[in-house]
Each structure stands twice: as structure tokens, then as C-alpha cells.
Design a protein around this motif. Structure first.
Motif, mmCIF file in Angstrom:
data_model
loop_
_atom_site.group_PDB
_atom_site.id
_atom_site.type_symbol
_atom_site.label_atom_id
_atom_site.label_comp_id
_atom_site.label_asym_id
_atom_site.label_seq_id
_atom_site.Cartn_x
_atom_site.Cartn_y
_atom_site.Cartn_z
ATOM 1 N N ILE A 20 0.862 -1.182 0.000
ATOM 2 C CA ILE A 20 0.000 0.000 0.000
ATOM 3 C C ILE A 20 0.898 1.232 0.000
ATOM 4 O O ILE A 20 1.776 1.364 0.848
ATOM 5 N N SER A 21 0.658 2.109 -0.940
ATOM 6 C CA SER A 21 1.467 3.318 -1.048
ATOM 7 C C SER A 21 1.074 4.315 0.036
ATOM 8 O O SER A 21 -0.014 4.245 0.616
ATOM 9 N N GLU A 22 1.971 5.244 0.292
ATOM 10 C CA GLU A 22 1.686 6.279 1.287
ATOM 11 C C GLU A 22 0.489 7.123 0.867
ATOM 12 O O GLU A 22 -0.297 7.561 1.699
ATOM 13 N N GLU A 23 0.356 7.341 -0.439
ATOM 14 C CA GLU A 23 -0.777 8.122 -0.939
ATOM 15 C C GLU A 23 -2.101 7.418 -0.639
ATOM 16 O O GLU A 23 -3.080 8.039 -0.249
ATOM 17 N N LYS A 24 -2.113 6.095 -0.823
ATOM 18 C CA LYS A 24 -3.320 5.305 -0.563
ATOM 19 C C LYS A 24 -3.670 5.352 0.926
ATOM 20 O O LYS A 24 -4.835 5.504 1.302
ATOM 21 N N ALA A 26 -2.863 7.754 3.044
ATOM 22 C CA ALA A 26 -3.342 9.104 3.340
ATOM 23 C C ALA A 26 -4.794 9.269 2.903
ATOM 24 O O ALA A 26 -5.606 9.887 3.604
ATOM 25 N N GLU A 27 -5.129 8.700 1.739
ATOM 26 C CA GLU A 27 -6.503 8.770 1.241
ATOM 27 C C GLU A 27 -7.463 8.035 2.178
ATOM 28 O O GLU A 27 -8.555 8.531 2.477
ATOM 29 N N MET A 28 -7.038 6.865 2.673
ATOM 30 C CA MET A 28 -7.885 6.094 3.593
ATOM 31 C C MET A 28 -8.093 6.861 4.899
ATOM 32 O O MET A 28 -9.211 6.915 5.428
ATOM 33 N N GLN A 31 -10.552 9.667 4.389
ATOM 34 C CA GLN A 31 -11.919 9.158 4.300
ATOM 35 C C GLN A 31 -12.454 8.823 5.691
ATOM 36 O O GLN A 31 -13.595 9.154 6.022
ATOM 37 N N LEU A 32 -11.631 8.193 6.524
ATOM 38 C CA LEU A 32 -12.062 7.875 7.884
ATOM 39 C C LEU A 32 -12.345 9.133 8.690
ATOM 40 O O LEU A 32 -13.321 9.200 9.436
ATOM 41 N N GLN A 33 -11.507 10.146 8.513
ATOM 42 C CA GLN A 33 -11.703 11.407 9.224
ATOM 43 C C GLN A 33 -13.005 12.069 8.791
ATOM 44 O O GLN A 33 -13.765 12.564 9.619
ATOM 45 N N ASP A 34 -13.271 12.063 7.487
ATOM 46 C CA ASP A 34 -14.512 12.647 6.980
ATOM 47 C C ASP A 34 -15.732 11.919 7.534
ATOM 48 O O ASP A 34 -16.715 12.543 7.938
ATOM 49 N N GLU A 35 -15.667 10.590 7.581
ATOM 50 C CA GLU A 35 -16.785 9.807 8.117
ATOM 51 C C GLU A 35 -16.988 10.106 9.594
ATOM 52 O O GLU A 35 -18.125 10.222 10.059
ATOM 53 N N GLU A 36 -15.887 10.242 10.325
ATOM 54 C CA GLU A 36 -15.988 10.540 11.753
ATOM 55 C C GLU A 36 -16.614 11.913 11.980
ATOM 56 O O GLU A 36 -17.449 12.094 12.864
ATOM 57 N N GLU A 37 -16.238 12.889 11.155
ATOM 58 C CA GLU A 37 -16.821 14.228 11.276
ATOM 59 C C GLU A 37 -18.314 14.203 10.985
ATOM 60 O O GLU A 37 -19.099 14.873 11.656
ATOM 61 N N GLU A 38 -18.719 13.413 9.990
ATOM 62 C CA GLU A 38 -20.145 13.297 9.673
ATOM 63 C C GLU A 38 -20.915 12.688 10.841
ATOM 64 O O GLU A 38 -21.999 13.146 11.188
ATOM 65 N N GLU A 39 -20.337 11.647 11.471
ATOM 66 C CA GLU A 39 -20.991 11.013 12.615
ATOM 67 C C GLU A 39 -21.125 11.999 13.774
ATOM 68 O O GLU A 39 -22.150 12.052 14.445
ATOM 69 N N ASN A 40 -20.080 12.793 13.996
ATOM 70 C CA ASN A 40 -20.131 13.780 15.083
ATOM 71 C C ASN A 40 -21.201 14.833 14.808
ATOM 72 O O ASN A 40 -21.883 15.281 15.722
#
Length: 49
Positions: A20-24, A26-28, A31-40
Motif C-alpha cells: 500500500i502506497s503512502e498516498e493510498k 493518506a486517502e484512507m 476518508q475515515l476522518q470525513d466519516e468521523e466528522e459526519e458522525e459527530n
């Protein structure tokens, strides 16, 4: 305690693994951060978005 190494099983696991590349990564994480913000936001009864 004896540890038995199953070389055939390891070979199967090794071949199914992927680099898994560093870019991949970072993208993951983004995405997790965005999902967490939506849940909050949902817990706070809405967002400003």
C-alpha cells in the motif's frame, strides 16, 4: 511451548498481501476522518455543511 510454522499457509497469505502506497494510506485516513466528522455532526443534530 512449541510453535509450528506452516510454510504452505504462509505462502498463501504472503501472495494475497498487497503493498500500500503512502498516498493510498493518506486517502484512507482522510476518508475515515470525513466519516468521523459526519458522525459527530449527526450526534449534534446537524451540520453547517
Amino acid at each position: 511451548m512449541t510453535i509450528h510454522h506452516d510454510k504452505l499457509a504462509y505462502g498463501k497469505l504472503e501472495s494475497s498481501s498487497e503493498e500500500i502506497s503512502e498516498e493510498k494510506i493518506a486517502e484512507m485516513l482522510k476518508q475515515l476522518q470525513d466519516e468521523e466528522e459526519e458522525e459527530n455532526c449527526e450526534k449534534k443534530n446537524g451540520c453547517d455543511k
